[in-house]
Design a protein around this motif. Structure first.
Motif, PDB file in Angstrom:
ATOM      1  N   ALA A 100       0.835  -1.202   0.000  1.00  0.00           N
ATOM      2  CA  ALA A 100       0.000   0.000   0.000  1.00  0.00           C
ATOM      3  C   ALA A 100       0.864   1.243   0.000  1.00  0.00           C
ATOM      4  CB  ALA A 100      -0.903   0.016   1.214  1.00  0.00           C
ATOM      5  N   GLU A 101       1.928   1.220   0.793  1.00  0.00           N
ATOM      6  CA  GLU A 101       2.827   2.384   0.825  1.00  0.00           C
ATOM      7  C   GLU A 101       3.457   2.651  -0.547  1.00  0.00           C
ATOM      8  OE1 GLU A 101       5.461   1.358   3.990  1.00  0.00           O
ATOM      9  OE2 GLU A 101       4.163   2.214   5.537  1.00  0.00           O
ATOM     10  N   ALA A 102       3.893   1.539  -1.171  1.00  0.00           N
ATOM     11  CA  ALA A 102       4.524   1.702  -2.498  1.00  0.00           C
ATOM     12  C   ALA A 102       3.521   2.267  -3.504  1.00  0.00           C
ATOM     13  CB  ALA A 102       5.064   0.366  -2.987  1.00  0.00           C
ATOM     14  N   VAL A 103       2.278   1.715  -3.471  1.00  0.00           N
ATOM     15  CA  VAL A 103       1.256   2.195  -4.422  1.00  0.00           C
ATOM     16  C   VAL A 103       0.951   3.660  -4.160  1.00  0.00           C
ATOM     17  CG1 VAL A 103      -1.185   1.967  -5.073  1.00  0.00           C
ATOM     18  CG2 VAL A 103       0.251  -0.060  -4.840  1.00  0.00           C
ATOM     19  N   PHE A 104       0.766   4.013  -2.880  1.00  0.00           N
ATOM     20  CA  PHE A 104       0.514   5.393  -2.505  1.00  0.00           C
ATOM     21  C   PHE A 104       1.619   6.297  -3.011  1.00  0.00           C
ATOM     22  CE2 PHE A 104       1.115   8.767   0.678  1.00  0.00           C
ATOM     23  CZ  PHE A 104      -0.072   9.458   0.473  1.00  0.00           C
ATOM     24  N   PHE A 105       2.817   5.839  -2.882  1.00  0.00           N
ATOM     25  CA  PHE A 105       4.010   6.575  -3.305  1.00  0.00           C
ATOM     26  C   PHE A 105       3.959   6.870  -4.810  1.00  0.00           C
ATOM     27  CE2 PHE A 105       8.574   6.477  -4.500  1.00  0.00           C
ATOM     28  CZ  PHE A 105       9.006   7.536  -3.721  1.00  0.00           C
ATOM     29  N   ILE A 106       3.638   5.791  -5.562  1.00  0.00           N
ATOM     30  CA  ILE A 106       3.602   5.950  -7.032  1.00  0.00           C
ATOM     31  C   ILE A 106       2.439   6.866  -7.440  1.00  0.00           C
ATOM     32  CG2 ILE A 106       3.214   4.734  -9.218  1.00  0.00           C
ATOM     33  CD1 ILE A 106       4.667   2.319  -7.802  1.00  0.00           C
ATOM     34  N   ILE A 107       1.280   6.656  -6.801  1.00  0.00           N
ATOM     35  CA  ILE A 107       0.107   7.468  -7.143  1.00  0.00           C
ATOM     36  C   ILE A 107       0.364   8.939  -6.859  1.00  0.00           C
ATOM     37  CG2 ILE A 107      -2.285   7.984  -6.441  1.00  0.00           C
ATOM     38  CD1 ILE A 107      -2.708   4.929  -6.276  1.00  0.00           C
ATOM     39  N   THR A 108       0.989   9.217  -5.711  1.00  0.00           N
ATOM     40  CA  THR A 108       1.338  10.594  -5.378  1.00  0.00           C
ATOM     41  C   THR A 108       2.178  11.201  -6.496  1.00  0.00           C
ATOM     42  OG1 THR A 108       1.381   9.934  -3.083  1.00  0.00           O
ATOM     43  CG2 THR A 108       2.311  12.095  -3.611  1.00  0.00           C
ATOM     44  N   ALA A 109       3.203  10.438  -6.920  1.00  0.00           N
ATOM     45  CA  ALA A 109       4.084  10.955  -7.990  1.00  0.00           C
ATOM     46  C   ALA A 109       3.290  11.233  -9.259  1.00  0.00           C
ATOM     47  CB  ALA A 109       5.202   9.954  -8.257  1.00  0.00           C
ATOM     48  N   ILE A 110       2.375  10.289  -9.596  1.00  0.00           N
ATOM     49  CA  ILE A 110       1.583  10.454 -10.834  1.00  0.00           C
ATOM     50  C   ILE A 110       0.701  11.697 -10.745  1.00  0.00           C
ATOM     51  CG2 ILE A 110      -0.360   9.487 -12.147  1.00  0.00           C
ATOM     52  CD1 ILE A 110       0.924   6.722 -11.668  1.00  0.00           C
ATOM     53  N   ILE A 111       0.057  11.866  -9.569  1.00  0.00           N
ATOM     54  CA  ILE A 111      -0.826  13.021  -9.399  1.00  0.00           C
ATOM     55  C   ILE A 111      -0.039  14.322  -9.540  1.00  0.00           C
ATOM     56  CG2 ILE A 111      -2.255  14.264  -7.715  1.00  0.00           C
ATOM     57  CD1 ILE A 111      -3.190  11.450  -6.760  1.00  0.00           C
ATOM     58  N   ILE A 112       1.081  14.362  -8.846  1.00  0.00           N
ATOM     59  CA  ILE A 112       1.900  15.576  -8.921  1.00  0.00           C
ATOM     60  C   ILE A 112       2.297  15.828 -10.379  1.00  0.00           C
ATOM     61  CG2 ILE A 112       4.150  16.551  -8.324  1.00  0.00           C
ATOM     62  CD1 ILE A 112       3.796  15.160  -5.577  1.00  0.00           C
ATOM     63  N   ALA A 113       2.782  14.764 -11.025  1.00  0.00           N
ATOM     64  CA  ALA A 113       3.235  14.927 -12.424  1.00  0.00           C
ATOM     65  C   ALA A 113       2.097  15.422 -13.308  1.00  0.00           C
ATOM     66  CB  ALA A 113       3.783  13.604 -12.940  1.00  0.00           C
ATOM     67  N   TYR A 114       0.906  14.864 -13.045  1.00  0.00           N
ATOM     68  CA  TYR A 114      -0.248  15.229 -13.863  1.00  0.00           C
ATOM     69  C   TYR A 114      -0.527  16.736 -13.781  1.00  0.00           C
ATOM     70  CZ  TYR A 114      -5.042  15.631 -15.453  1.00  0.00           C
ATOM     71  OH  TYR A 114      -6.178  16.023 -16.085  1.00  0.00           O
ATOM     72  N   PHE A 115      -0.596  17.201 -12.533  1.00  0.00           N
ATOM     73  CA  PHE A 115      -0.926  18.627 -12.376  1.00  0.00           C
ATOM     74  C   PHE A 115       0.190  19.534 -12.871  1.00  0.00           C
ATOM     75  CE2 PHE A 115      -4.222  16.917  -9.568  1.00  0.00           C
ATOM     76  CZ  PHE A 115      -5.298  17.631 -10.084  1.00  0.00           C
ATOM     77  N   ILE A 116       1.402  19.072 -12.571  1.00  0.00           N
ATOM     78  CA  ILE A 116       2.531  19.882 -13.043  1.00  0.00           C
ATOM     79  C   ILE A 116       2.475  19.988 -14.567  1.00  0.00           C
ATOM     80  CG2 ILE A 116       5.041  19.963 -13.308  1.00  0.00           C
ATOM     81  CD1 ILE A 116       4.137  20.666 -10.515  1.00  0.00           C
TER      82      ILE A 116
END
Lengths: 124, 596
Positions: B97-113
């Motif tokens: 779960a931590e790893a998935v959360f980690f990746i999702i966070t990165a994707i979200i940030i990248a998306y908005f950026i």
């Protein structure tokens, strides 16, 4: 000897032409009055008429018309003898073989030639 | 602004990228170091969150690569987590779960950026590639803070040069600057403010400015180059002004007629017609035409209906308001007026010209009349003189004239003859000038005419004459008059030269202009250039005062010769050089129409 009727109101020219015509062998009849000249033409026609143009009461053209028209003398040679520059054209327009022109002043050879054209077999 | 580029083998890396990488690597190293230290001190629970820092940083600048790194890091974290938590299923799930959360966070940030970035890039593109000039400037001080290349290029500056300037310093005209300051003070948004800015060359460039406030400090402003339009407008205005002045001040009357009604008349026409402008407009042109010319005129305007672009002209009488009659030459040409076909009419008042022509004609007629009368009066008294002289000379013996007297009389005769000749020439010229004379045309070979003249005239005794005329040349002309022309030209050549005289008569072979050209060249005294224009004028002699006595001629024969040539539709021209001789050339058309 051919009889030439000279109708001319300038006495100087009349005198001179008398001598000149005689000299080259014609018989001049001098008439200073144009109306008298008409009578002469009718009553004792000459062999040729030398006719000045500027005369009164009728001028040379009227004289010519009367002679040709009223007196039916179409064969009578008439030489207009004039200093008027327009006469030459007018005569050419008449296209009448019995009417000619001599431009004043005329020299003896020119006079001779002019007369002999209408009176062939000239005297002498 | 230029950026330094570094090369790593095949790859090119910009300075900025390099710095970012160094930062990312440093942050990562720090995180690894911190993780290692905490791991050694057995505090295993906070360390993985640290890795958000480099990952997010990377994702901010390199969104796609950031996701890869985050995904990679997530996988590594999971693998390491499994290794430590195995075989505890709950712990393993937590790590996942931590790893998935980690990746999702990165994707979200990248998306908005990414979203923000592309929006920014769009505006940048619009700003930089816009066909409008765009600048941002400060509300206080008008310092230009941003410019695109277009705006700089418009004024022929580089973008850096523009950025060092104040907008207020760019105005070409002080008054327009004040107007701008006034407007910008009053209104937050202004469009279509047309003004002139200075280019780097110090010239004016017309621009259309629109601005609006971005915030309290900044104003954005677009500029369109309207130089071309302004120039065209100016030109158009100049043209309009020119045409207006032309028509209003034209010495000829100008009318525009549409559907048979006059819709424009210039002041010259009102003056010409005597009507006031208001009385003219709306009326039919026919109403101004003299009734006698109406028929001709309606025929003339009938041709306008064809609408063919034909310009026509004709002469008409016009009736003025005061019933006076004026004659005008009328030119009509089809035009387009207000989108519809119309006719432009130019009227040239030729009344005065006709009056003068008539006067000249009358004067000439009178002059000719005088010449004819004078000639008659001069010729008559010559008759007795000529007659008596002839008489005396023809018979010297009969009149007892001695040789000496005869010689004197002969000299008198020569003078009388000359006088007769002069008067005759005067008369001939006056008849020729009247234009009443007709040429009587005939066909005759040229060479025998010239040779015959030479044989009978005695010219051959006075000069060495060569004749080169092809025997095949046949002319159509008034034979007698042409012979006189040759006689005049020959006698002229002989009279104006001294022995040994040489005269060449040459026919120009091969002329294809429809003319015969025969030149008579002498080696005489020539004609001075200032007199050459006049030698064909009656009684003109080249250098008359000196020559007339010496050469003893009255200059009428050349005038007559030229007139005769002109009556045939030809001419006589002359080329001459003083002291070396003259060449007179007779030009006669090969085909002469009888009425020429």
């Amino acid at each position: 000897m051919h009889k030439i009727l000279l109708v001319e109101d300038d006495q100087q020219i009349l005198d001179m032409m008398e001598i000149l015509l005689r000299k080259i062998g014609y018989e001049p009849v001098l008439v200073p009055d144009v109306l008298e000249a008409l009578d002469r033409v009718r009553n004792s026609p000459p062999d040729l008429v030398l006719l000045d143009i500027m005369m009164t009461p009728i001028n040379g053209w009227e004289f010519l018309l009367k002679v040709r028209g009223e007196y039916h003398m179409s064969d009578l040679p008439i030489l207009l003898f004039t200093a008027s520059p327009e006469a030459e054209d007018k005569v050419a327009q008449l296209n009448d073989p019995r009417t000619g022109i001599l431009q004043k002043p005329v020299s003896i050879p020119e006079l001779k030639a002019g007369l002999e054209r209408f009176l062939p077999g000239a005297p002498r | 602004m230029g950026e330094r580029i570094f090369r790593f083998g095949q790859r090119q890396v910009s300075e900025t990228d390099l710095v970012r990488w160094v930062v990312i690597l440093s942050l990562t190293s720090c995180c690894i170091l911190i993780s290692a230290i905490t791991f050694l001190h057995a505090i295993p629970y906070i360390n993985y969150q640290l890795f958000f820092i480099p990952i997010i940083y990377a994702a901010y600048f390199y969104p796609r690569q950031g996701i890869y790194v985050a995904a990679g890091a997530g996988v590594v974290y999971q693998a390491v987590g499994y290794f430590y938590t195995y075989p505890n299923p709950a712990a393993m799930l937590g790590v996942t779960a931590e790893a998935v959360f980690f990746i999702i966070t990165a994707i979200i940030i990248a998306y908005f950026i990414n979203k923000i970035r592309s929006g920014e890039a769009l505006y940048r593109t619009v700003f930089e590639h816009s066909q409008l000039g765009i600048i941002l400037f400060t509300r206080e001080g008008f310092a230009i803070t941003e410019t695109n290349d277009k705006f700089a290029a418009m004024l022929n500056f580089s973008p850096q040069e523009i950025l060092s300037k104040k907008l207020t310093g760019l105005f070409f005209i002080e008054r327009e600057k004040e107007r701008f300051l006034e407007r910008i003070e009053k209104f937050p948004e202004v469009s279509d403010f047309e003004t002139r800015l200075s280019t780097s060359g110090g010239e004016a460039c017309w621009v259309n400015l629109s601005w609006n406030r971005v915030d309290e400090l900044t104003v954005s402003c677009t500029a369109v180059n309207i130089n071309a339009r302004k120039l065209a407008e100016k030109l158009n205005n100049d043209n309009m002004m020119k045409y207006r002045q032309l028509t209003e001040n034209s010495p000829t009357s100008i009318l525009i007629v549409q559907k048979e009604k006059i819709i424009y008349a210039n002041p010259t026409f009102t003056e010409f017609s005597g009507y006031r402008s208001v009385e003219v407009i709306g009326r039919e042109l026919t109403g101004f035409i003299d009734p006698g010319d109406l028929h001709k005129f309606s025929e003339f305007i009938g041709r306008w209906a064809d609408r063919r672009p034909v310009t026509a002209q004709a002469e008409f009488r016009f009736l003025r308001k005061d019933s006076g009659v004026r004659v005008a030459l009328l030119f009509s040409s089809p035009i387009i007026h207000a989108g519809n076909p119309a006719t432009m009419i130019n009227l040239l008042d030729i009344s005065e010209k006709l009056r003068l022509e008539e006067k000249i004609r009358m004067d000439n007629e009178r002059r000719r009349g005088i010449i004819i009368t004078v000639a008659h009066e001069l010729r008559t008294p010559l008759q007795p003189i000529l007659g008596y002289l002839n008489l005396l000379i023809s018979d010297p013996e009969g009149f007892s004239i001695v040789d000496e007297t005869k010689k004197i009389l002969e000299r008198c005769l020569v003078s009388v003859d000359r006088e007769r000749q002069i008067i005759n020439q005067m008369l001939e010229l006056s008849v020729l000038e009247s234009g009443k004379l007709q040429v009587s045309l005939s066909k005759f070979p040229l060479e025998p005419l010239v040779k015959g003249l030479l044989d009978t005239s005695g010219y051959l005794d006075k000069a060495d004459i060569t004749v080169s005329i092809p025997p095949t040349i046949v002319m159509t002309a008034d034979r007698e008059r042409i012979q006189n022309v040759f006689d005049s030209l020959m006698s002229n050549a002989i009279n104006y030269s001294k022995p040994p005289r040489k005269i060449d008569i040459t026919y120009r072979v091969g002329a294809d202009d429809g003319f015969h050209h025969i030149s008579i060249q002498d080696n005489g005294i020539g004609i001075p250039p200032e007199s050459i224009e006049n030698i064909f004028e009656p009684f003109q002699l080249a250098d008359a005062s000196k020559l007339s006595r010496k050469y003893d001629r009255i200059g009428l024969s050349l005038s007559i010769a030229k007139k005769v040539a002109q009556m045939h539709g030809g001419d006589i021209t002359v080329q001459s050089m003083v002291n070396s001789g003259s060449t007179f050339t007779l030009h006669l058309p090969k085909e002469v129409s009888p009425d020429a």
